[in-house]
Design a protein around this motif. Structure first.
Motif, PDB file in Angstrom:
ATOM      1  N   GLY A   9       0.828  -1.196   0.000  1.00 54.43           N
ATOM      2  CA  GLY A   9       0.000   0.000   0.000  1.00 54.43           C
ATOM      3  C   GLY A   9       0.858   1.239   0.000  1.00 54.43           C
ATOM      4  O   GLY A   9       2.079   1.187  -0.196  1.00 54.43           O
ATOM      5  N   GLU A  10       0.222   2.374   0.238  1.00 55.88           N
ATOM      6  CA  GLU A  10       0.898   3.670   0.251  1.00 55.88           C
ATOM      7  C   GLU A  10       0.588   4.348   1.578  1.00 55.88           C
ATOM      8  O   GLU A  10      -0.303   5.201   1.670  1.00 55.88           O
ATOM      9  N   PRO A  11       1.326   3.962   2.652  1.00 57.73           N
ATOM     10  CA  PRO A  11       1.011   4.489   3.979  1.00 57.73           C
ATOM     11  C   PRO A  11       1.221   5.991   4.097  1.00 57.73           C
ATOM     12  O   PRO A  11       0.578   6.641   4.918  1.00 57.73           O
ATOM     13  N   VAL A  12       2.136   6.541   3.305  1.00 59.79           N
ATOM     14  CA  VAL A  12       2.298   7.990   3.216  1.00 59.79           C
ATOM     15  C   VAL A  12       2.361   8.335   1.734  1.00 59.79           C
ATOM     16  O   VAL A  12       2.760   7.511   0.911  1.00 59.79           O
ATOM     17  N   PRO A  13       1.952   9.536   1.359  1.00 58.73           N
ATOM     18  CA  PRO A  13       1.897   9.882  -0.059  1.00 58.73           C
ATOM     19  C   PRO A  13       3.238   9.681  -0.768  1.00 58.73           C
ATOM     20  O   PRO A  13       4.282  10.125  -0.282  1.00 58.73           O
ATOM     21  N   GLY A  14       3.198   8.967  -1.875  1.00 64.51           N
ATOM     22  CA  GLY A  14       4.390   8.777  -2.693  1.00 64.51           C
ATOM     23  C   GLY A  14       5.275   7.625  -2.298  1.00 64.51           C
ATOM     24  O   GLY A  14       6.292   7.375  -2.946  1.00 64.51           O
ATOM     25  N   VAL A  15       4.924   6.896  -1.238  1.00 66.91           N
ATOM     26  CA  VAL A  15       5.751   5.776  -0.778  1.00 66.91           C
ATOM     27  C   VAL A  15       4.915   4.504  -0.805  1.00 66.91           C
ATOM     28  O   VAL A  15       3.939   4.367  -0.058  1.00 66.91           O
TER      29      VAL A  15
END
Length: 255
Positions: A100-106
């Motif tokens: 998933g993407e727990p923080v934007p862009g990662v």
């Protein structure tokens, strides 16, 4: 200074610390390594970015839940996050945090290998942020420590696409994870008294001074300093919140 910004599939790409007391951890590592540690930010999951000489080194943040121990986590670059996670499932590993993407862009996932060692999968971006390596205060080496690391080699070959080779550290065989012609991490056979884990080594210019400083600040010496020709000198430390890491004074390059 070695600054990396290209991360082929299977290479280390990042480390972070998840701690019971992030502000205290930030103070400890700032004073130990001279890091600059920024404030925790909601957009980074309340992690703080640590840097040295203006280049990112690591992130420090809170535990995701009370049943997770304070620990350093190493992340490896993958071309396809879902494919790597599926490979982990089908080769005996487990998924602790789904892709998933727990923080934007990662985009990342947290997995455990068949022996239980926890690490991260991180899908590379076209333009990656630079990462400082192999300098005092920066990550120098990563090592799988397990009672039978050879039993996991097929897993890592499948998930990370690494090759496996071997060197000698003293009289003992030592496994290497290779990406092309470059060894990117190691594998050490433990005595089985501790769970399998990934150990993060930080470069220091003077191991003895580093050990003194690490313990003066509230850390605990976990292993007495060891040495090996062609490698250098190292020791394992437990930080005040319980995370294990190592200090490594590399052997000087031949003149």
């Amino acid at each position: 200074m070695p600054i990396e910004d290209a991360f082929p599939h299977g290479t280390p790409i990042w480390v972070d610390l998840q701690s019971t007391d992030p502000p205290a951890a930030a103070t400890y590592y700032r004073e130990l390594f001279g890091w600059e540690v920024g404030p925790p930010l909601p957009e980074t999951g309340n992690f703080s970015l640590a840097s040295a000489r203006g280049v990112a080194v690591a992130a420090l943040g809170p535990l995701p839940s009370e049943d997770v121990p304070t620990m350093w986590t190493a992340y490896f670059a993958v071309d396809d996050l879902e494919a790597a996670a599926d490979a982990a499932r089908t080769t005996g590993g487990s998924i602790l945090l789904e892709p998933g993407e727990p923080v934007p862009g990662v985009r990342l996932a947290i997995v455990a290998d068949p022996a239980g060692a926890v690490f991260g999968l991180w899908q590379r971006r076209e333009h990656n942020e630079p990462w400082l390596r192999d300098e005092p205060g920066a990550v120098d080496w990563l090592e799988l420590v397990a009672p039978d690391p050879e039993s996991t080699f097929g897993f890592y070959t499948s998930v990370l696409g690494v090759g496996i080779s071997e060197m000698r550290v003293g009289e003992q065989p030592y496994g290497l994870f290779d990406v092309g012609d470059t060894s990117v991490a190691g594998a050490y056979t433990s005595d089985g008294s501790e769970p399998a884990s990934w150990l993060v080594y930080f470069n220091v210019a003077d191991l003895d001074a580093g050990v003194v400083r690490a313990t003066e600040l509230g850390g605990t010496l976990r292993t007495e300093p060891l040495s090996a020709p062609g490698v250098g000198r190292w020791a394992e430390i437990v930080d005040p919140q319980g995370a294990v890491f190592a200090l490594l004074e590399p052997e000087p390059e031949p003149v």
